[in-house]
Design a protein around this motif. Structure first.
Motif, PDB file in Angstrom:
ATOM      1  N   ALA A 297      -0.038   0.018  -0.281  1.00  0.00           N
ATOM      2  CA  ALA A 297      -1.360  -0.405   0.185  1.00  0.00           C
ATOM      3  C   ALA A 297      -1.373  -1.889   0.517  1.00  0.00           C
ATOM      4  CB  ALA A 297      -2.409  -0.089  -0.879  1.00  0.00           C
ATOM      5  N   LEU A 298      -0.768  -2.699  -0.330  1.00  0.00           N
ATOM      6  CA  LEU A 298      -0.723  -4.137  -0.072  1.00  0.00           C
ATOM      7  C   LEU A 298       0.047  -4.441   1.213  1.00  0.00           C
ATOM      8  CD1 LEU A 298      -0.051  -5.378  -3.712  1.00  0.00           C
ATOM      9  CD2 LEU A 298      -2.108  -5.852  -2.364  1.00  0.00           C
ATOM     10  N   ALA A 299       1.106  -3.696   1.462  1.00  0.00           N
ATOM     11  CA  ALA A 299       1.897  -3.925   2.683  1.00  0.00           C
ATOM     12  C   ALA A 299       1.083  -3.644   3.937  1.00  0.00           C
ATOM     13  CB  ALA A 299       3.148  -3.049   2.662  1.00  0.00           C
ATOM     14  N   ALA A 300       0.010  -2.849   3.807  1.00  0.00           N
ATOM     15  CA  ALA A 300      -0.835  -2.510   4.956  1.00  0.00           C
ATOM     16  C   ALA A 300      -1.892  -3.576   5.238  1.00  0.00           C
ATOM     17  CB  ALA A 300      -1.519  -1.160   4.713  1.00  0.00           C
ATOM     18  N   ILE A 301      -1.963  -4.608   4.385  1.00  0.00           N
ATOM     19  CA  ILE A 301      -2.974  -5.654   4.582  1.00  0.00           C
ATOM     20  C   ILE A 301      -2.387  -6.733   5.477  1.00  0.00           C
ATOM     21  CG2 ILE A 301      -4.506  -7.310   3.460  1.00  0.00           C
ATOM     22  CD1 ILE A 301      -4.452  -5.584   0.984  1.00  0.00           C
ATOM     23  N   VAL A 302      -2.605  -6.554   6.753  1.00  0.00           N
ATOM     24  CA  VAL A 302      -2.104  -7.451   7.788  1.00  0.00           C
ATOM     25  C   VAL A 302      -3.194  -7.605   8.849  1.00  0.00           C
ATOM     26  CG1 VAL A 302      -0.322  -7.823   9.536  1.00  0.00           C
ATOM     27  CG2 VAL A 302       0.257  -6.664   7.394  1.00  0.00           C
ATOM     28  N   PRO A 303      -3.503  -8.817   9.302  1.00  0.00           N
ATOM     29  CA  PRO A 303      -4.502  -8.959  10.364  1.00  0.00           C
ATOM     30  C   PRO A 303      -4.162  -8.081  11.559  1.00  0.00           C
ATOM     31  CG  PRO A 303      -3.896 -11.103   9.508  1.00  0.00           C
ATOM     32  CD  PRO A 303      -2.943 -10.125   8.892  1.00  0.00           C
ATOM     33  N   GLY A 304      -5.175  -7.439  12.102  1.00  0.00           N
ATOM     34  CA  GLY A 304      -4.982  -6.558  13.242  1.00  0.00           C
ATOM     35  C   GLY A 304      -4.875  -5.095  12.872  1.00  0.00           C
ATOM     36  N   GLN A 305      -4.607  -4.806  11.590  1.00  0.00           N
ATOM     37  CA  GLN A 305      -4.564  -3.425  11.130  1.00  0.00           C
ATOM     38  C   GLN A 305      -5.950  -2.999  10.664  1.00  0.00           C
ATOM     39  OE1 GLN A 305      -1.649  -1.538  11.461  1.00  0.00           O
ATOM     40  NE2 GLN A 305      -1.109  -3.417  12.564  1.00  0.00           N
ATOM     41  N   ARG A 306      -6.163  -1.702  10.590  1.00  0.00           N
ATOM     42  CA  ARG A 306      -7.485  -1.214  10.186  1.00  0.00           C
ATOM     43  C   ARG A 306      -7.601  -1.139   8.660  1.00  0.00           C
ATOM     44  NH1 ARG A 306     -10.651  -0.255  14.249  1.00  0.00           N
ATOM     45  NH2 ARG A 306      -9.757   0.282  16.282  1.00  0.00           N
ATOM     46  N   TYR A 307      -8.814  -1.365   8.181  1.00  0.00           N
ATOM     47  CA  TYR A 307      -9.074  -1.313   6.744  1.00  0.00           C
ATOM     48  C   TYR A 307      -8.662   0.039   6.161  1.00  0.00           C
ATOM     49  CZ  TYR A 307     -11.596  -1.291   2.333  1.00  0.00           C
ATOM     50  OH  TYR A 307     -11.915  -1.199   1.002  1.00  0.00           O
ATOM     51  N   SER A 308      -8.909   1.116   6.873  1.00  0.00           N
ATOM     52  CA  SER A 308      -8.595   2.453   6.365  1.00  0.00           C
ATOM     53  C   SER A 308      -7.112   2.651   6.109  1.00  0.00           C
ATOM     54  CB  SER A 308      -9.089   3.526   7.340  1.00  0.00           C
ATOM     55  OG  SER A 308      -8.493   3.343   8.613  1.00  0.00           O
ATOM     56  N   GLY A 309      -6.256   1.849   6.769  1.00  0.00           N
ATOM     57  CA  GLY A 309      -4.821   1.985   6.567  1.00  0.00           C
ATOM     58  C   GLY A 309      -4.392   1.677   5.147  1.00  0.00           C
TER      59      GLY A 309
END
Length: 443
Positions: A297-309
């Motif tokens: 989940a932390l790896a999915a926190i990147v600007p430009g990605q969606r919150y739901s990811g």
């Protein structure tokens, strides 16, 4: 003060010419007899003002007819006698100077001055339908304006929800807010470590909670940000458990979901650890699964990605782990995707993977892009602050391997989105199996 003035200017810039915004702080709430609950100001009001006294209202009037915009505060009078009983009060004049307002009035004058400020306003912004009592007051002020129609005075012709504008502003934290949240997270991380070191089988959950509260206050935090959860054994499978009155047994896992509030900003950390200082094999197996889900989940926190990811990444790992451990039947669900499609994972993981964090522990702001008709999950951007909290909760049930019964695990951290990815504010709270077990051997 400067950051609050800047926020008022930003809000005024989003309002049409001649519009007026009105926002009251929270009321004092009776607890019983002549005692009130400890007072806590309204978060949106504080965001705009920095002012923490009750019985206060802020009014922002956008520029019109050559008149500049102005910010007006209504607050309690300076009263030296009441200060003997209740403590310091600014009073209007000192509050105006200290908090950067253009005008300040006694709250006793609001029924006279508010209609004056609303006269000939183009629109009214306030928290629509947020409080029946405040709605009634607004109606009374508008009625006073309308009563002057024969003299050419007009009332606002439209009303808009002020919180829709403020909530979106609050999604993005400035440097001052992030610094305060970092301090709050550091205090809470120390409190979690203190609780781990103090825990022994045979203690009561409330004794562990007392260790948290001690660290919060000794470090300068004003209060817990929410009711602390200290849940041992089967209690950890109750998501919002807060009785905190059971005895901790040898072999239990202890789940603590607790964070302090510092200078009005919340922290929110969850850690799960063995009461006796050593994870059993089944406990460790599920703990490592939740830890891996959080890492995804932390790896999915990147600007430009969606919150739901963030949630999708955690669920993918958890569902696969449920199959691998036998919590879910591989013969019935051939893959993690099949299990997720059938919503089978909800038996053991039934909540979202996080929420916004800030002045409120579940902070303001939409999780979807409300500017689009299809309302997709919103795009992550720098300055957003959120929690990441996957978990697994295994209640006894037919077909569920007995070695996992009554194991409840949640791991939660506070995170800020940065231009290059994210920063974990709560990283100081021990989280790996090795770090937790090593800490718990310390006196």
């Amino acid at each position: 003060m400067k950051q609050h003035m800047a926020r008022r200017e930003r809000l005024l810039g989003q309002m049409p010419a001649g519009a007026v915004a009105v926002l009251a702080t929270a009321p004092e709430v009776p607890r019983n007899a002549d005692s009130d609950y400890p007072y806590r100001h309204d978060s949106a009001f504080y965001y705009l003002t920095g002012f923490t006294e009750p019985e206060s209202v802020v009014v922002l009037a956008a520029a019109r007819d050559g008149q500049p915009a102005k910010a007006v505060l209504f607050c309690r009078d300076k009263d030296l006698e009441r200060e003997i009983w209740d403590g310091f009060r600014y009073g209007p004049e000192a509050a105006r100077e200290a908090f950067g307002f253009d005008e300040a009035w006694s709250i006793r004058d609001i029924d006279t001055e508010l209609p004056r400020l609303l006269a000939n306003a183009s629109a009214l912004f306030y928290p629509l339908a947020h409080s029946a009592a405040f709605d009634a007051r607004v109606k009374g002020w508008l009625d006073k304006v309308r009563s002057q129609s024969r003299t050419g005075v007009t009332a606002p012709t439209s009303a808009h929800d002020l919180l829709a504008l403020l909530d979106e502003m609050r999604v993005f934290k400035d440097d001052h807010e992030v610094a305060t949240m970092q301090r709050a997270a550091d205090i809470s991380a120390r409190a979690h470590a203190r609780a781990m070191r103090a825990t022994r089988p045979g203690m009561f959950e409330y004794e562990i909670e007392a260790e948290l509260l001690h660290e919060f206050r000794r470090s300068g935090a004003q209060s817990p940000a929410y009711s602390s959860i200290v849940a041992a054994g089967a209690n950890a499978c109750v998501l919002h458990y807060n009785a905190n009155n059971a005895r901790v047994a040898d072999g239990d896992l202890v789940l603590i979901d607790a964070g302090c509030e510092l200078d009005s900003y919340a922290s929110d950390i969850t850690r799960t650890y063995p009461a006796n200082g050593r994870f059993s094999a089944p406990q460790r197996q599920l703990y490592e699964l939740v830890l891996a889900a959080q890492a995804a989940a932390l790896a999915a926190i990147v600007p430009g990605q969606r919150y739901s990811g963030i949630h999708d990444a955690a669920v993918q790992v958890l569902a696969q782990g449920m199959l691998d451990t036998g919590l879910l039947d591989k013969a019935k669900y051939g893959s993690a995707e099949d299990a997720i499609a059938a919503r089978a994972h909800l038996q053991f993981y039934m909540h979202g993977t996080g929420h916004w964090l800030g002045l409120d522990v579940h902070d303001a702001g939409a999780y979807r892009d409300v500017t689009r008709d299809d309302k997709p999950s919103r795009i992550l951007q720098p300055g957003m602050a959120l929690t990441v909290e996957p978990g697994i909760y295994v209640r006894p049930a037919p077909g569920v391997p007995e070695q996992f019964w009554n194991i409840g695990i949640r791991i939660e951290d506070d995170v800020v989105v940065t231009p290059g990815g994210h920063t974990i504010l709560s990283a100081a709270a021990p989280k790996s199996v090795a770090d937790i077990e090593q800490l718990m051997q310390q006196p």
